[in-house]
Design an enzyme around this catalytic site. Sequence first.
Site, PDB file in Angstrom:
ATOM      1  N   ASP A 147       0.857  -1.178   0.000  1.00 33.41           N
ATOM      2  CA  ASP A 147       0.000   0.000   0.000  1.00 33.41           C
ATOM      3  C   ASP A 147       0.893   1.226   0.000  1.00 33.41           C
ATOM      4  OD1 ASP A 147      -1.859   2.151   0.787  1.00 33.41           O
ATOM      5  OD2 ASP A 147      -3.245   0.448   0.980  1.00 33.41           O
ATOM      6  N   LEU A 148       0.603   2.131  -0.924  1.00 30.05           N
ATOM      7  CA  LEU A 148       1.460   3.313  -1.070  1.00 30.05           C
ATOM      8  C   LEU A 148       1.421   4.212   0.165  1.00 30.05           C
ATOM      9  CD1 LEU A 148       0.493   4.133  -4.760  1.00 30.05           C
ATOM     10  CD2 LEU A 148       2.806   3.560  -3.982  1.00 30.05           C
ATOM     11  N   HIS A 156      -5.692  16.559 -16.322  1.00 33.71           N
ATOM     12  CA  HIS A 156      -6.568  17.287 -15.389  1.00 33.71           C
ATOM     13  C   HIS A 156      -5.789  18.247 -14.494  1.00 33.71           C
ATOM     14  CE1 HIS A 156      -9.941  15.258 -17.009  1.00 33.71           C
ATOM     15  NE2 HIS A 156      -9.310  14.100 -16.879  1.00 33.71           N
ATOM     16  N   SER A 173      -1.499  14.080 -15.175  1.00 36.61           N
ATOM     17  CA  SER A 173      -2.748  14.001 -15.930  1.00 36.61           C
ATOM     18  C   SER A 173      -3.057  15.324 -16.621  1.00 36.61           C
ATOM     19  CB  SER A 173      -3.884  13.662 -14.967  1.00 36.61           C
ATOM     20  OG  SER A 173      -5.131  13.842 -15.594  1.00 36.61           O
ATOM     21  N   LYS A 211      -2.356  16.034  -8.828  1.00 31.98           N
ATOM     22  CA  LYS A 211      -1.356  15.797  -9.878  1.00 31.98           C
ATOM     23  C   LYS A 211      -0.366  16.960  -9.954  1.00 31.98           C
ATOM     24  CE  LYS A 211      -2.672  11.753 -11.126  1.00 31.98           C
ATOM     25  NZ  LYS A 211      -1.823  10.590 -10.866  1.00 31.98           N
ATOM     26  N   SER A 229      -7.326   7.615  -9.475  1.00 33.81           N
ATOM     27  CA  SER A 229      -7.248   8.097 -10.864  1.00 33.81           C
ATOM     28  C   SER A 229      -8.480   8.887 -11.305  1.00 33.81           C
ATOM     29  CB  SER A 229      -7.040   6.912 -11.800  1.00 33.81           C
ATOM     30  OG  SER A 229      -8.130   6.012 -11.696  1.00 33.81           O
ATOM     31  N   TYR A 232      -8.606  15.942  -7.718  1.00 30.69           N
ATOM     32  CA  TYR A 232      -7.707  14.974  -8.358  1.00 30.69           C
ATOM     33  C   TYR A 232      -6.624  15.707  -9.166  1.00 30.69           C
ATOM     34  CZ  TYR A 232      -6.326  11.879 -12.221  1.00 30.69           C
ATOM     35  OH  TYR A 232      -5.609  11.188 -13.155  1.00 30.69           O
TER      36      TYR A 232
HETATM   37  N1  NAD Z   1      -5.985   6.055 -17.875  1.00 26.52           N
HETATM   38  C1  NAD Z   1      -5.632   7.239 -18.370  1.00 26.52           C
HETATM   39  O1  NAD Z   1      -5.765   7.507 -19.559  1.00 26.52           O
HETATM   40  C2  NAD Z   1      -5.022   8.270 -17.454  1.00 26.52           C
HETATM   41  C3  NAD Z   1      -5.106   9.626 -17.806  1.00 26.52           C
HETATM   42  C4  NAD Z   1      -4.488  10.559 -16.984  1.00 26.52           C
HETATM   43  C5  NAD Z   1      -3.759  10.145 -15.867  1.00 26.52           C
HETATM   44  N2  NAD Z   1      -3.726   8.812 -15.545  1.00 26.52           N
HETATM   45  C6  NAD Z   1      -2.979   8.419 -14.330  1.00 26.52           C
HETATM   46  O2  NAD Z   1      -2.277   7.210 -14.576  1.00 26.52           O
HETATM   47  C7  NAD Z   1      -2.318   6.375 -13.427  1.00 26.52           C
HETATM   48  C8  NAD Z   1      -2.923   5.017 -13.777  1.00 26.52           C
HETATM   49  O3  NAD Z   1      -4.194   5.231 -14.349  1.00 26.52           O
HETATM   50  P1  NAD Z   1      -5.234   4.018 -14.493  1.00 26.52           P
HETATM   51  O4  NAD Z   1      -6.257   4.464 -15.474  1.00 26.52           O
HETATM   52  O5  NAD Z   1      -4.507   2.760 -14.703  1.00 26.52           O
HETATM   53  O6  NAD Z   1      -5.909   4.064 -13.037  1.00 26.52           O
HETATM   54  P2  NAD Z   1      -6.590   2.863 -12.233  1.00 26.52           P
HETATM   55  O7  NAD Z   1      -7.480   3.500 -11.216  1.00 26.52           O
HETATM   56  O8  NAD Z   1      -7.196   1.881 -13.159  1.00 26.52           O
HETATM   57  O9  NAD Z   1      -5.354   2.157 -11.509  1.00 26.52           O
HETATM   58  C9  NAD Z   1      -4.721   2.720 -10.397  1.00 26.52           C
HETATM   59  C10 NAD Z   1      -4.173   1.590  -9.546  1.00 26.52           C
HETATM   60  O10 NAD Z   1      -3.565   2.167  -8.390  1.00 26.52           O
HETATM   61  C11 NAD Z   1      -3.850   1.326  -7.303  1.00 26.52           C
HETATM   62  N3  NAD Z   1      -3.835   2.078  -6.043  1.00 26.52           N
HETATM   63  C12 NAD Z   1      -4.679   3.062  -5.640  1.00 26.52           C
HETATM   64  N4  NAD Z   1      -4.392   3.449  -4.401  1.00 26.52           N
HETATM   65  C13 NAD Z   1      -3.331   2.704  -3.989  1.00 26.52           C
HETATM   66  C14 NAD Z   1      -2.598   2.607  -2.796  1.00 26.52           C
HETATM   67  N5  NAD Z   1      -2.888   3.378  -1.727  1.00 26.52           N
HETATM   68  N6  NAD Z   1      -1.583   1.740  -2.727  1.00 26.52           N
HETATM   69  C15 NAD Z   1      -1.268   0.942  -3.783  1.00 26.52           C
HETATM   70  N7  NAD Z   1      -1.948   0.956  -4.950  1.00 26.52           N
HETATM   71  C16 NAD Z   1      -2.968   1.831  -5.047  1.00 26.52           C
HETATM   72  C17 NAD Z   1      -5.256   0.777  -7.554  1.00 26.52           C
HETATM   73  O11 NAD Z   1      -5.467  -0.447  -6.843  1.00 26.52           O
HETATM   74  C18 NAD Z   1      -5.264   0.613  -9.056  1.00 26.52           C
HETATM   75  O12 NAD Z   1      -4.959  -0.700  -9.456  1.00 26.52           O
HETATM   76  C19 NAD Z   1      -3.104   7.130 -12.361  1.00 26.52           C
HETATM   77  O13 NAD Z   1      -2.184   7.827 -11.536  1.00 26.52           O
HETATM   78  C20 NAD Z   1      -3.919   8.121 -13.161  1.00 26.52           C
HETATM   79  O14 NAD Z   1      -4.219   9.271 -12.397  1.00 26.52           O
HETATM   80  C21 NAD Z   1      -4.346   7.878 -16.303  1.00 26.52           C
END
Ligand code: NAD
Length: 275
Positions: free
Chosen positions: A58-59, A120, A118, A147, A82, A143
Amino acid sequence: MPIFPTDRPKISRLIVTGAAGGIGRMIRGRLDHLADEVVLSDRTDIHVSGNEVSRPCDLTDLNAVRGVLRGGGDILHFGGQSLEAPFETIRDANLIGTYNLYEAARLEGIRRILFASSNHAIGFHPREARLDADSPTRPDTLYGVSKVYGEAMARLYYEKFGIESLILRIGSIAPKPADQRQLATWMSVEDTIRLFGRMIHVTRLGCPIVYGMSDNAEAWWDNRQTAYLGWHPQDSAEDWRADTPDDGWHPDEPKARYQGGVFVTHPHPGTEEGT
Ligand SMILES: NC(=O)c1ccc[n+]([C@@H]2O[C@H](COP(=O)([O-])OP(=O)(O)OC[C@H]3O[C@@H](n4cnc5c(N)ncnc54)[C@H](O)[C@@H]3O)[C@@H](O)[C@H]2O)c1
């Protein structure tokens, strides 16, 4: 073949946080050309194959994060909240979690990190604006604020401790654009993997802000400042235009006017509409 003669070779260890998430699942199995061992980390155990190992943590737990980082390697930091959420959720995963990731990296001697930022973080810029790495942040949500904080953390650890970060302001990583907005924000999985390669192989990374998008015709962002990375996206959302559904939005609606799309109209957590 390396692009530059002085490129760093394949690394021994690559650590992926948030590996069970949406992006984690899309990049899994595509990283073995980059590292001898790929360490997948999320809150729960991940079923692994090939050169992968699973190291749950856990982070929010600094010692647990240190345990995953021990042994070194470069990090792709995708773990965290996210989407928009109550402040406490954002605080734990993205504020405490990002601090722990960088502090653990410092303590364990990690030298290179991709920070998943992001669009965002800049979501309240209008779509007519052309942004680059020097444009001011304009977060569209709590959120998005988290970031901006993460980007600042990356910069602090670069200036103070020399830990290099690629700050990736991701648009939308997906197999194909899902809506009209993503014709501008889409980043293909293949272009994403190519960028990881440049982050790992380039001799000097520094701490660049890179907008995460493919070679889209309808671009709002300008990556010329980071040309030194040698990253050349090869996909384009244009190839998907005919298959991309119409949003049916009036162009004056905020979600159509601003780069952050529907995030700019998300109810604020803690208000009557947002809880
Ligand atoms: N998907 C996109 O296109 C997109 C766009 C902009 C930014 N992002 C960023 O990229 C990253 C990944 O995006 P995603 O779409 O795969 O998100 P997601 O929500 O599908 O995956 C995030 C993962 O982080 C894990 N997590 C959350 N809290 C945690 C904790 N306390 N300890 C350990 N693990 C933890 C979750 O279990 C999850 O598996 C995120 O930081 C998101 O903000 C993604």
